[in-house]
Write a protein that holds these residues in place. Structure first.
Motif, PDB file in Angstrom:
ATOM      1  N   VAL A 309       0.851  -1.201   0.000  1.00 25.06           N
ATOM      2  CA  VAL A 309       0.000   0.000   0.000  1.00 25.06           C
ATOM      3  C   VAL A 309       0.881   1.244   0.000  1.00 25.06           C
ATOM      4  N   ASP A 310       0.299   2.305  -0.535  1.00 28.28           N
ATOM      5  CA  ASP A 310       0.999   3.583  -0.547  1.00 28.28           C
ATOM      6  C   ASP A 310       0.078   4.637   0.081  1.00 28.28           C
ATOM      7  N   PRO A 311       0.396   5.090   1.296  1.00 32.20           N
ATOM      8  CA  PRO A 311      -0.492   6.042   1.983  1.00 32.20           C
ATOM      9  C   PRO A 311      -0.643   7.369   1.251  1.00 32.20           C
ATOM     10  N   VAL A 312       0.271   7.669   0.356  1.00 34.36           N
ATOM     11  CA  VAL A 312       0.183   8.931  -0.396  1.00 34.36           C
ATOM     12  C   VAL A 312      -1.091   8.966  -1.252  1.00 34.36           C
ATOM     13  N   LYS A 313      -1.580   7.760  -1.613  1.00 32.70           N
ATOM     14  CA  LYS A 313      -2.788   7.693  -2.455  1.00 32.70           C
ATOM     15  C   LYS A 313      -4.033   8.190  -1.712  1.00 32.70           C
ATOM     16  N   ASN A 314      -3.999   8.175  -0.383  1.00 36.42           N
ATOM     17  CA  ASN A 314      -5.110   8.732   0.404  1.00 36.42           C
ATOM     18  C   ASN A 314      -4.606  10.051   0.989  1.00 36.42           C
ATOM     19  N   ASP A 315      -4.787  11.127   0.210  1.00 37.67           N
ATOM     20  CA  ASP A 315      -4.068  12.363   0.527  1.00 37.67           C
ATOM     21  C   ASP A 315      -4.912  13.429   1.227  1.00 37.67           C
ATOM     22  N   SER A 316      -6.012  13.014   1.880  1.00 39.12           N
ATOM     23  CA  SER A 316      -6.808  13.987   2.625  1.00 39.12           C
ATOM     24  C   SER A 316      -6.457  13.892   4.112  1.00 39.12           C
ATOM     25  N   SER A 317      -7.310  14.422   4.986  1.00 40.17           N
ATOM     26  CA  SER A 317      -7.078  14.305   6.441  1.00 40.17           C
ATOM     27  C   SER A 317      -8.157  13.400   7.038  1.00 40.17           C
ATOM     28  N   TYR A 318      -7.762  12.534   7.974  1.00 42.70           N
ATOM     29  CA  TYR A 318      -8.646  11.479   8.454  1.00 42.70           C
ATOM     30  C   TYR A 318      -8.635  11.403   9.984  1.00 42.70           C
ATOM     31  N   THR A 319      -9.832  11.191  10.550  1.00 43.81           N
ATOM     32  CA  THR A 319      -9.899  10.868  11.968  1.00 43.81           C
ATOM     33  C   THR A 319     -10.599   9.522  12.078  1.00 43.81           C
ATOM     34  N   PHE A 320     -10.604   8.937  13.266  1.00 43.72           N
ATOM     35  CA  PHE A 320     -11.194   7.602  13.427  1.00 43.72           C
ATOM     36  C   PHE A 320     -12.253   7.609  14.509  1.00 43.72           C
ATOM     37  N   HIS A 321     -13.413   7.062  14.175  1.00 42.49           N
ATOM     38  CA  HIS A 321     -14.500   6.905  15.148  1.00 42.49           C
ATOM     39  C   HIS A 321     -14.552   5.448  15.593  1.00 42.49           C
ATOM     40  N   LEU A 332     -11.476  -4.063  20.168  1.00 39.79           N
ATOM     41  CA  LEU A 332     -10.801  -3.801  18.887  1.00 39.79           C
ATOM     42  C   LEU A 332     -10.389  -2.329  18.874  1.00 39.79           C
ATOM     43  N   LEU A 333      -9.276  -2.054  19.510  1.00 40.88           N
ATOM     44  CA  LEU A 333      -8.873  -0.668  19.752  1.00 40.88           C
ATOM     45  C   LEU A 333      -7.689  -0.234  18.886  1.00 40.88           C
ATOM     46  N   GLU A 334      -6.612  -1.005  18.937  1.00 39.50           N
ATOM     47  CA  GLU A 334      -5.364  -0.577  18.291  1.00 39.50           C
ATOM     48  C   GLU A 334      -5.281  -0.992  16.825  1.00 39.50           C
ATOM     49  N   GLU A 335      -5.862  -2.138  16.484  1.00 36.51           N
ATOM     50  CA  GLU A 335      -5.719  -2.661  15.112  1.00 36.51           C
ATOM     51  C   GLU A 335      -6.232  -1.684  14.052  1.00 36.51           C
ATOM     52  N   PRO A 336      -7.439  -1.112  14.226  1.00 34.13           N
ATOM     53  CA  PRO A 336      -7.890  -0.181  13.182  1.00 34.13           C
ATOM     54  C   PRO A 336      -7.001   1.053  13.067  1.00 34.13           C
ATOM     55  N   ARG A 337      -6.497   1.538  14.194  1.00 33.55           N
ATOM     56  CA  ARG A 337      -5.602   2.718  14.168  1.00 33.55           C
ATOM     57  C   ARG A 337      -4.295   2.384  13.456  1.00 33.55           C
ATOM     58  N   GLU A 338      -3.786   1.191  13.756  1.00 35.16           N
ATOM     59  CA  GLU A 338      -2.521   0.792  13.141  1.00 35.16           C
ATOM     60  C   GLU A 338      -2.698   0.699  11.620  1.00 35.16           C
ATOM     61  N   LEU A 339      -3.807   0.090  11.211  1.00 36.08           N
ATOM     62  CA  LEU A 339      -4.068  -0.048   9.778  1.00 36.08           C
ATOM     63  C   LEU A 339      -4.262   1.326   9.127  1.00 36.08           C
ATOM     64  N   LEU A 340      -5.031   2.170   9.785  1.00 36.59           N
ATOM     65  CA  LEU A 340      -5.268   3.506   9.245  1.00 36.59           C
ATOM     66  C   LEU A 340      -3.950   4.260   9.080  1.00 36.59           C
ATOM     67  N   GLY A 341      -3.086   4.125  10.077  1.00 39.98           N
ATOM     68  CA  GLY A 341      -1.782   4.793  10.024  1.00 39.98           C
ATOM     69  C   GLY A 341      -0.929   4.310   8.856  1.00 39.98           C
ATOM     70  N   LEU A 342      -1.195   3.091   8.385  1.00 40.91           N
ATOM     71  CA  LEU A 342      -0.407   2.535   7.279  1.00 40.91           C
ATOM     72  C   LEU A 342      -0.944   2.919   5.904  1.00 40.91           C
ATOM     73  N   VAL A 343      -2.216   3.352   5.856  1.00 39.81           N
ATOM     74  CA  VAL A 343      -2.804   3.623   4.530  1.00 39.81           C
ATOM     75  C   VAL A 343      -3.170   5.090   4.290  1.00 39.81           C
ATOM     76  N   VAL A 344      -2.994   5.941   5.300  1.00 46.12           N
ATOM     77  CA  VAL A 344      -3.208   7.391   5.063  1.00 46.12           C
ATOM     78  C   VAL A 344      -2.004   8.153   5.620  1.00 46.12           C
ATOM     79  N   ASP A 346      -2.287  11.530   6.811  1.00 43.01           N
ATOM     80  CA  ASP A 346      -2.671  12.519   7.826  1.00 43.01           C
ATOM     81  C   ASP A 346      -3.794  11.950   8.700  1.00 43.01           C
ATOM     82  N   PHE A 347      -3.400  11.314   9.819  1.00 40.79           N
ATOM     83  CA  PHE A 347      -4.381  10.751  10.750  1.00 40.79           C
ATOM     84  C   PHE A 347      -4.418  11.617  12.004  1.00 40.79           C
ATOM     85  N   ARG A 348      -5.628  12.063  12.365  1.00 44.71           N
ATOM     86  CA  ARG A 348      -5.792  12.917  13.550  1.00 44.71           C
ATOM     87  C   ARG A 348      -6.695  12.210  14.552  1.00 44.71           C
ATOM     88  N   GLU A 349      -6.179  11.931  15.714  1.00 43.82           N
ATOM     89  CA  GLU A 349      -6.955  11.227  16.744  1.00 43.82           C
ATOM     90  C   GLU A 349      -8.102  12.106  17.235  1.00 43.82           C
TER      91      GLU A 349
END
Ligand code: SF4
Ligand code: SF4
Length: 447
Positions: A309-321, A332-344, A346-349
């Protein structure tokens, strides 16, 4: 039986006697009315000065029945322990408006109770008692009927399910230029049997194609089942354990029939909780295959290099609910954050988060109960403020129910934000390497 008690009121009390588990009795007797849980509830925060939204107040509507009819102190001194009863159908309807209309069973109050009172468990039981006598919001009746009779909670017919899969399959084969990307149905002995939320067939078929693209890129042996494909379970929301057991059994039986090694569930909080944690109990079934959220499947693919995967392809800003069911009830707390961090990039908690996150306000089946929409959207101001504070353009969530709840409040509060899911972001971040010697087409995979 009391001579002036309605038939339904008596049925509710009789059913309660059957449904009281040790866990429920613990929550019924342990409350010391300290008020610690009050501010945890988004309904309370959105309705200052209205005590009827306080979790302990709401719990006491059910607790008084227990005190009066099942607790020895209440039998002797009901006035001392504030025991009470129900005698009329009107009182049952008033209880319905509390247990369905003033709580999403999100369990935020439960995790903030020092005495271990799990109000959401009591609330679900109270819903089940009312459903048992046919007192429930119309939407709950309709969705439950569809899941009982048609086999999925959105009434998707078998031919519509198959046609949607075939449509997504054809589009994917064309997109990637490989007939081998076709979506298999009922393939026996696959590593993965992939089950979904019917919302995907009805409103969001692209999420099925995105998952298929990821499985294709990972060269996974997988299949979708022709039946037992709905891993959501309205029994969790309605409190109907019989429905919960029947729906879960359908899914398990199909995996066994196909001799699948692993049941993977797409991103749906209540589906994951129902199928993984509650379903074996409701259905009284031993599970002889693995169960996994697609979040974990996708994370494994990325981490072990099965897909690139290339996180540059998702070039907007993202938060996680955090979905309440995924985070608070299933960890299921850390896995989605870890995955999100790998595919975008700009991740904002969002704050608060994880087990302290606020409900999307569409949980507990609230989206199907249109009579309570105004109070649901009023309580959604808490979530709207949380979303706005991140400044992100996208809110990502691993739950189809949350997608609808969030989209509705984003529209209502006119936030400059869209909702998406991890499966879409992973698919759009995919880097598809051409076989050696093949000319680069320059085509970019769509997200
Ligand atoms: S449920 Fe727990 S936190 Fe809430 S009032 Fe009762 S004891 Fe206190
Ligand atoms: S479960 Fe959630 S919505 Fe229900 S009372 Fe507790 S905090 Fe409020």
């Amino acid at each position: 039986m009391s001579t002036n008690r309605s038939y339904k009121a008596q049925q509710v009390l009789d059913r309660m006697a059957q449904k009281l588990t040790r866990q429920m009795v613990g929550s019924l007797v342990a409350c010391v009315h300290c008020g610690n849980c009050t501010e945890a509830c988004h309904y309370v925060q959105a309705n200052p000065g209205d005590p009827t939204y306080a979790p302990a107040y709401k719990a006491d509507r059910t607790r008084r029945l227990f005190k009066k009819h099942f607790d020895w102190t209440g039998r002797v001194l009901p006035w001392w322990v504030k025991g009470g009863t129900v005698t009329t159908d009107k009182e049952l309807t008033e209880l319905k408006d509390i247990v369905f209309g003033k709580c999403t069973n999100c369990r935020r109050c439960s995790v903030n109770c020092p005495m271990g009172v799990d109000f959401a468990v009591l609330n679900r039981m109270a819903r089940g008692l009312l459903v048992h006598v046919g007192i429930m919001p119309e939407g709950v009746a309709v969705v439950s009927k569809d899941q009982w009779e048609i086999g999925n909670q959105m009434g998707v017919l078998p031919e519509d399910y198959r046609e949607t899969i075939e449509w997504m399959s054809e589009e994917l084969c064309e997109e990637v230029g490989d007939e081998g990307a076709a979506i298999p149905i009922d393939k026996p002995d696959a590593n993965i049997v992939y089950t979904i939320n019917p919302r995907e067939v009805k409103y969001d078929p692209r999420s099925i194609a995105d998952a298929a693209k990821i499985f294709w890129a990972a060269k996974e042996s997988w299949t979708m089942p022709s039946e037992g494909w709905d891993m959501t379970n309205f029994g969790l929301f309605s409190g109907d354990d019989d429905l919960g057991g029947a729906v879960a059994r359908r899914v398990y039986d199909k995996v066994r029939e196909l001799r699948g090694k692993k049941l993977v569930m797409s991103e749906c909080g209540h589906g994951y909780r129902s199928t993984t944690c509650e379903g074996p109990n409701w259905s009284q079934t031993d599970i002889d295959f693995e169960l996994e959220s697609s979040v974990i499947t996708m994370l494994r693919y990325v981490k072990n290099g099965t897909i690139k995967v290339d996180p540059v392809k998702n070039d907007s800003s993202y938060t996680f609910h955090d979905s309440c069911n995924n985070a608070r009830s299933c960890g299921l707390l850390e896995e989605p954050r870890e995955l999100l961090g790998l595919v975008v990039g700009d991740f904002r908690e969002m704050h608060p988060n994880r087990a302290e996150n606020y409900c999307c306000t569409g949980g507990g089946g609230a989206m199907s109960m249109s009579e309570y929409t105004p109070q649901r959207l009023k309580s959604a101001i808490v979530k709207a403020n949380q979303l706005k504070a991140t400044g992100a353009k996208y809110v990502v969530t691993s739950c189809h129910n949350c997608v609808d709840g969030l989209a509705d409040l984003i529209k209502h509060y006119q936030l400059d934000m869209q909702v998406t899911q991890l499966v879409s972001l992973v698919a759009s971040a995919l880097v598809i390497e051409k076989p050696a010697g093949e000319a680069e087409s320059g085509e970019e995979p769509e997200g």
